[in-house]
Design a protein around this motif. Structure first.
Motif, PDB file in Angstrom:
ATOM      1  N   GLU A  24      31.445 -54.173  43.717  1.00  0.00           N
ATOM      2  CA  GLU A  24      32.273 -54.835  42.763  1.00  0.00           C
ATOM      3  C   GLU A  24      32.124 -54.261  41.521  1.00  0.00           C
ATOM      4  O   GLU A  24      33.288 -54.113  40.686  1.00  0.00           O
ATOM      5  N   PHE A  25      31.097 -53.986  41.051  1.00  0.00           N
ATOM      6  CA  PHE A  25      31.117 -53.219  39.552  1.00  0.00           C
ATOM      7  C   PHE A  25      31.661 -51.903  39.658  1.00  0.00           C
ATOM      8  O   PHE A  25      32.583 -51.675  38.726  1.00  0.00           O
ATOM      9  N   ARG A  26      31.909 -51.003  40.631  1.00  0.00           N
ATOM     10  CA  ARG A  26      32.679 -49.851  40.777  1.00  0.00           C
ATOM     11  C   ARG A  26      34.193 -50.197  40.694  1.00  0.00           C
ATOM     12  O   ARG A  26      35.069 -49.384  40.134  1.00  0.00           O
ATOM     13  N   ALA A  27      34.561 -51.408  41.117  1.00  0.00           N
ATOM     14  CA  ALA A  27      35.876 -51.818  41.131  1.00  0.00           C
ATOM     15  C   ALA A  27      36.288 -52.107  39.653  1.00  0.00           C
ATOM     16  O   ALA A  27      37.498 -52.468  39.631  1.00  0.00           O
ATOM     17  N   TRP A  28      35.456 -52.407  38.839  1.00  0.00           N
ATOM     18  CA  TRP A  28      35.899 -53.160  37.578  1.00  0.00           C
ATOM     19  C   TRP A  28      36.691 -52.055  36.592  1.00  0.00           C
ATOM     20  O   TRP A  28      37.385 -52.683  35.877  1.00  0.00           O
ATOM     21  N   ALA A  29      36.450 -51.080  36.762  1.00  0.00           N
ATOM     22  CA  ALA A  29      37.051 -50.041  36.133  1.00  0.00           C
ATOM     23  C   ALA A  29      38.604 -49.747  36.364  1.00  0.00           C
ATOM     24  O   ALA A  29      39.294 -50.033  35.424  1.00  0.00           O
ATOM     25  N   ASP A  30      38.798 -50.014  37.655  1.00  0.00           N
ATOM     26  CA  ASP A  30      40.250 -49.668  38.043  1.00  0.00           C
ATOM     27  C   ASP A  30      40.967 -51.330  37.719  1.00  0.00           C
ATOM     28  O   ASP A  30      41.874 -51.359  37.302  1.00  0.00           O
ATOM     29  N   LEU A  74      36.894 -48.734  27.536  1.00  0.00           N
ATOM     30  CA  LEU A  74      36.053 -49.502  28.453  1.00  0.00           C
ATOM     31  C   LEU A  74      36.024 -49.085  29.885  1.00  0.00           C
ATOM     32  O   LEU A  74      34.973 -48.949  30.774  1.00  0.00           O
ATOM     33  N   CYS A  75      37.086 -48.380  30.544  1.00  0.00           N
ATOM     34  CA  CYS A  75      37.129 -47.924  31.921  1.00  0.00           C
ATOM     35  C   CYS A  75      36.270 -46.848  31.906  1.00  0.00           C
ATOM     36  O   CYS A  75      35.653 -46.546  32.790  1.00  0.00           O
ATOM     37  N   GLU A  76      36.456 -45.772  30.934  1.00  0.00           N
ATOM     38  CA  GLU A  76      35.698 -44.688  30.964  1.00  0.00           C
ATOM     39  C   GLU A  76      34.017 -44.916  30.858  1.00  0.00           C
ATOM     40  O   GLU A  76      33.224 -44.367  31.604  1.00  0.00           O
ATOM     41  N   LEU A  77      33.728 -45.992  29.995  1.00  0.00           N
ATOM     42  CA  LEU A  77      32.363 -46.325  30.044  1.00  0.00           C
ATOM     43  C   LEU A  77      31.838 -46.826  31.354  1.00  0.00           C
ATOM     44  O   LEU A  77      30.605 -46.440  31.665  1.00  0.00           O
ATOM     45  N   LEU A  78      32.402 -47.818  31.822  1.00  0.00           N
ATOM     46  CA  LEU A  78      32.180 -48.163  33.126  1.00  0.00           C
ATOM     47  C   LEU A  78      32.161 -47.245  34.215  1.00  0.00           C
ATOM     48  O   LEU A  78      31.057 -47.225  35.226  1.00  0.00           O
ATOM     49  N   ARG A  79      32.994 -46.230  34.285  1.00  0.00           N
ATOM     50  CA  ARG A  79      32.950 -45.177  35.252  1.00  0.00           C
ATOM     51  C   ARG A  79      31.404 -44.215  34.999  1.00  0.00           C
ATOM     52  O   ARG A  79      31.009 -43.856  36.069  1.00  0.00           O
ATOM     53  N   GLN A  80      31.253 -43.911  33.772  1.00  0.00           N
ATOM     54  CA  GLN A  80      30.050 -43.482  33.608  1.00  0.00           C
ATOM     55  C   GLN A  80      28.737 -43.997  33.970  1.00  0.00           C
ATOM     56  O   GLN A  80      27.841 -43.838  34.574  1.00  0.00           O
ATOM     57  N   LEU A  81      28.877 -45.329  33.719  1.00  0.00           N
ATOM     58  CA  LEU A  81      27.652 -46.380  34.091  1.00  0.00           C
ATOM     59  C   LEU A  81      27.542 -46.400  35.731  1.00  0.00           C
ATOM     60  O   LEU A  81      26.488 -46.424  36.080  1.00  0.00           O
ATOM     61  N   SER A  82      28.826 -46.241  36.300  1.00  0.00           N
ATOM     62  CA  SER A  82      28.706 -46.192  37.861  1.00  0.00           C
ATOM     63  C   SER A  82      27.742 -45.322  38.343  1.00  0.00           C
ATOM     64  O   SER A  82      27.230 -45.264  39.532  1.00  0.00           O
ATOM     65  N   SER A  83      27.829 -44.027  37.827  1.00  0.00           N
ATOM     66  CA  SER A  83      27.000 -42.892  38.088  1.00  0.00           C
ATOM     67  C   SER A  83      25.371 -43.061  37.820  1.00  0.00           C
ATOM     68  O   SER A  83      24.540 -42.381  38.585  1.00  0.00           O
ATOM     69  N   LEU A  84      25.056 -44.185  37.171  1.00  0.00           N
ATOM     70  CA  LEU A  84      23.584 -44.472  37.225  1.00  0.00           C
ATOM     71  C   LEU A  84      23.272 -45.515  38.174  1.00  0.00           C
ATOM     72  O   LEU A  84      22.041 -45.988  38.026  1.00  0.00           O
TER      73      LEU A  84
END
Length: 264
Positions: free
Chosen positions: A236-242, A252-262
């Motif tokens: 679900e979190f990985r889908a937030w950016a899209d 914010l999308c860019e930040l979320l994608r970076q956070l997904s790598s964590l």
């Protein structure tokens, strides 16, 4: 010992940049930067000594990120900041998604678009979305600087409930109330103390190492437990950016994608 406050000269920014520049003349060793939050503040370097060679020519200002990045070429830089879960308000982002989806549903209803009450509701939703997005991005600079310095060779550590502020270099140390931000080194009423006496300076290095022992290396940090605490799964979190990309929330999308790598 030298004391820095907002109404003293030299000011906090000059004290910070002077100590960082002095570290370039010191023998290679450790540099510790400990601050809950970071901002890429501009620091005055004109007239502070023979440092033109560091920047390739005369400069009036230099950004904190550039100074720290250049220090990593000479010293072992360790950066300790708050963990991402304390810097990015996950619940606020979920609220933003709800607002964005409600707004999209209203926009689909062609038959009610011309009503004044709908226009007012949409304006309110737009304002709510902007406020929530701003809250989510408030401390994004901390993570951007931290990741950039890690790419330059710094060791990045995350420490929960961090509130201490310390710059430790072989040339001296600076500690006190100010975060390494524009407010901390500009608008706020802060108190910082520069320490160069041998025993106290060594003691502060020991304190910095103690913080590091309690911290988590960025390579080992896992965002998944923080997501579970707000009832959000990794898919679900990985889908937030899209979902937010469709609403025009690109930073914010860019930040979320970076956070997904964590997420491990």
């Amino acid at each position: 010992m030298r004391i820095y406050t907002r109404d003293r000269e030299p000011g906090l920014r000059q004290g910070l940049v002077t100590l960082l520049l002095a570290a370039f003349d010191a023998e290679p060793g450790d540099v510790w930067v400990i601050s809950p939050w970071l901002r890429d503040v501009e620091l005055p370097v004109a007239g502070i000594g023979h440092f033109a060679s560091i920047f390739g020519g005369h400069r009036e200002q230099v950004r904190l990120s550039e100074l720290l990045a250049r220090l990593t070429a000479r010293h072992r830089l360790t950066l300790i900041v708050k963990p991402p879960e304390e810097l990015v308000p996950l619940r606020e982002i979920r609220r933003l998604l709800d607002v964005v989806e409600i707004r999209a549903e209203i926009q689909k209803e062609m038959g009610i678009r011309d009503y004044d009450v709908v226009d007012r509701a949409m304006q309110t939703l737009h304002s709510q979305a902007d406020a929530l997005a701003a809250a989510a991005m408030q401390h994004a600079d901390t993570l951007r600087m931290a990741w950039m310095l890690r790419e330059q060779g710094a060791e990045l550590l995350f420490l929960e409930r961090l509130h201490a502020k310390l710059l430790w270099t072989p040339a001296g140390s600076l500690l006190g109330s100010a975060n390494f931000t524009g407010g901390g080194f500009g608008a706020n009423e802060e108190l910082m103390v520069e320490v160069t006496t041998t025993d106290e300076h060594r003691g502060l290095e020991g304190a910095a190492r103690g913080f590091a022992e309690r911290a988590t290396a960025a390579a080992m940090y896992d965002l998944a437990p923080a997501l579970r605490r707000v009832d959000v799964g990794a898919p679900e979190f990985r889908a937030w950016a899209d979902r937010l990309a469709a609403a025009g929330q690109d930073p914010l999308c860019e930040l979320l994608r970076q956070l997904s790598s964590l997420i491990h």
